[in-house]
Design an enzyme around this catalytic site. Sequence first.
Site, PDB file in Angstrom:
ATOM      1  N   GLU A  98       0.853  -1.199   0.000  1.00  0.00           N
ATOM      2  CA  GLU A  98       0.000   0.000   0.000  1.00  0.00           C
ATOM      3  C   GLU A  98       0.886   1.246   0.000  1.00  0.00           C
ATOM      4  O   GLU A  98       1.994   1.226   0.534  1.00  0.00           O
ATOM      5  CB  GLU A  98      -0.891  -0.072   1.255  1.00  0.00           C
ATOM      6  N   ASP A  99       0.394   2.318  -0.603  1.00  0.00           N
ATOM      7  CA  ASP A  99       1.188   3.552  -0.613  1.00  0.00           C
ATOM      8  C   ASP A  99       1.245   4.195   0.763  1.00  0.00           C
ATOM      9  O   ASP A  99       2.306   4.566   1.253  1.00  0.00           O
ATOM     10  CB  ASP A  99       0.660   4.541  -1.680  1.00  0.00           C
ATOM     11  N   ASP A 102      -3.545   5.521   6.549  1.00  0.00           N
ATOM     12  CA  ASP A 102      -4.009   6.768   7.172  1.00  0.00           C
ATOM     13  C   ASP A 102      -4.940   6.406   8.339  1.00  0.00           C
ATOM     14  O   ASP A 102      -4.482   6.180   9.450  1.00  0.00           O
ATOM     15  CB  ASP A 102      -4.698   7.597   6.071  1.00  0.00           C
ATOM     16  N   PHE A 151      -0.768  16.167   4.004  1.00  0.00           N
ATOM     17  CA  PHE A 151      -1.244  15.455   2.823  1.00  0.00           C
ATOM     18  C   PHE A 151      -0.095  15.304   1.850  1.00  0.00           C
ATOM     19  O   PHE A 151       0.528  16.279   1.439  1.00  0.00           O
ATOM     20  CB  PHE A 151      -2.432  16.165   2.172  1.00  0.00           C
ATOM     21  N   ARG A 164       0.856  11.803  -9.237  1.00  0.00           N
ATOM     22  CA  ARG A 164       1.320  10.429  -8.998  1.00  0.00           C
ATOM     23  C   ARG A 164       2.698  10.169  -9.595  1.00  0.00           C
ATOM     24  O   ARG A 164       3.460   9.355  -9.110  1.00  0.00           O
ATOM     25  CB  ARG A 164       0.338   9.408  -9.591  1.00  0.00           C
TER      26      ARG A 164
HETATM   27  P1  IMP Z   1      -7.055   4.615   4.985  1.00  0.00           P
HETATM   28  O1  IMP Z   1      -8.065   3.577   4.590  1.00  0.00           O
HETATM   29  O2  IMP Z   1      -7.696   5.774   5.716  1.00  0.00           O
HETATM   30  O3  IMP Z   1      -5.863   4.076   5.726  1.00  0.00           O
HETATM   31  O4  IMP Z   1      -6.623   5.309   3.686  1.00  0.00           O
HETATM   32  C1  IMP Z   1      -5.680   4.901   2.870  1.00  0.00           C
HETATM   33  C2  IMP Z   1      -5.860   5.555   1.520  1.00  0.00           C
HETATM   34  O5  IMP Z   1      -6.194   6.950   1.600  1.00  0.00           O
HETATM   35  C3  IMP Z   1      -4.547   5.495   0.816  1.00  0.00           C
HETATM   36  O6  IMP Z   1      -4.447   4.317   0.065  1.00  0.00           O
HETATM   37  C4  IMP Z   1      -4.589   6.712  -0.050  1.00  0.00           C
HETATM   38  O7  IMP Z   1      -5.240   6.409  -1.261  1.00  0.00           O
HETATM   39  C5  IMP Z   1      -5.436   7.706   0.697  1.00  0.00           C
HETATM   40  N1  IMP Z   1      -4.604   8.685   1.436  1.00  0.00           N
HETATM   41  C6  IMP Z   1      -4.529   8.849   2.764  1.00  0.00           C
HETATM   42  N2  IMP Z   1      -3.661   9.829   3.097  1.00  0.00           N
HETATM   43  C7  IMP Z   1      -3.159  10.283   1.920  1.00  0.00           C
HETATM   44  C8  IMP Z   1      -2.188  11.287   1.589  1.00  0.00           C
HETATM   45  O8  IMP Z   1      -1.576  11.964   2.432  1.00  0.00           O
HETATM   46  N3  IMP Z   1      -1.936  11.458   0.271  1.00  0.00           N
HETATM   47  C9  IMP Z   1      -2.542  10.729  -0.706  1.00  0.00           C
HETATM   48  N4  IMP Z   1      -3.438   9.777  -0.443  1.00  0.00           N
HETATM   49  C10 IMP Z   1      -3.758   9.555   0.869  1.00  0.00           C
HETATM   50 MG    MG Z   2      -4.535   4.178  -1.974  1.00  0.00          MG
END
Ligand code: IMP
Ligand code: MG
Length: 175
Positions: A98-99, A102, A151, A164
Amino acid sequence: MKMESVECVISRKRIESRVIELGRQITDDYAGAELLVVGILNGAFIFMADLVRHIQLPCMVDFVRVSSYGPETSSSGKIKFIKDIELPVVGKDVLFVEDIVDTGLTLFKLMEVFQARNAKSVRTCVLIDKRERREHSVCVDYTGFVVSAGFLVGYGLDCAEQYRQLPEVFRLIKS
Ligand code: IMP
Ligand code: MG
């Protein structure tokens, strides 16, 4: 391309050396395993491509794409598969790539689903662990970098589908 103000937070050099280290660690840990590396689209596409080239083991590669819906940042949030993997999961050692993590919702739910599908093991590798908004406790087994807040864009990460392709990770600066 629309350019907001950005500052570099993780340089190309640091990314390259950390990806090599992660690849080595995964190679050591998964010796003899039936490794299935599952990238989470779209954000993981660049990290995944670099990482798998440093995994010196036989492995299979597949991708999922999911979207969050409902109250995205609440603990009742759900995920919906836009694209599921095509390879069989039963008995495989699944490693999600995963990138950024969050709130933790995406990885938490994906791990639940793949455990229920009888993967032999399910682990996670994330480029960036961003902890300020964590709501779901997910175990991140391999972490590239910990970033406290902000962000982030670049190296696969987007803001409204932009940025990207940038080779480094930047923080967006609100003007
Ligand atoms: P989570 O389910 O809240 O952990 O969200 C993860 C997804 O939210 C990541 O795969 C990203 O696509 C997006 N995301 C969360 N924070 C960022 C950020 O700082 N930059 C870009 N995408 C983010
Ligand atoms: Mg993502």
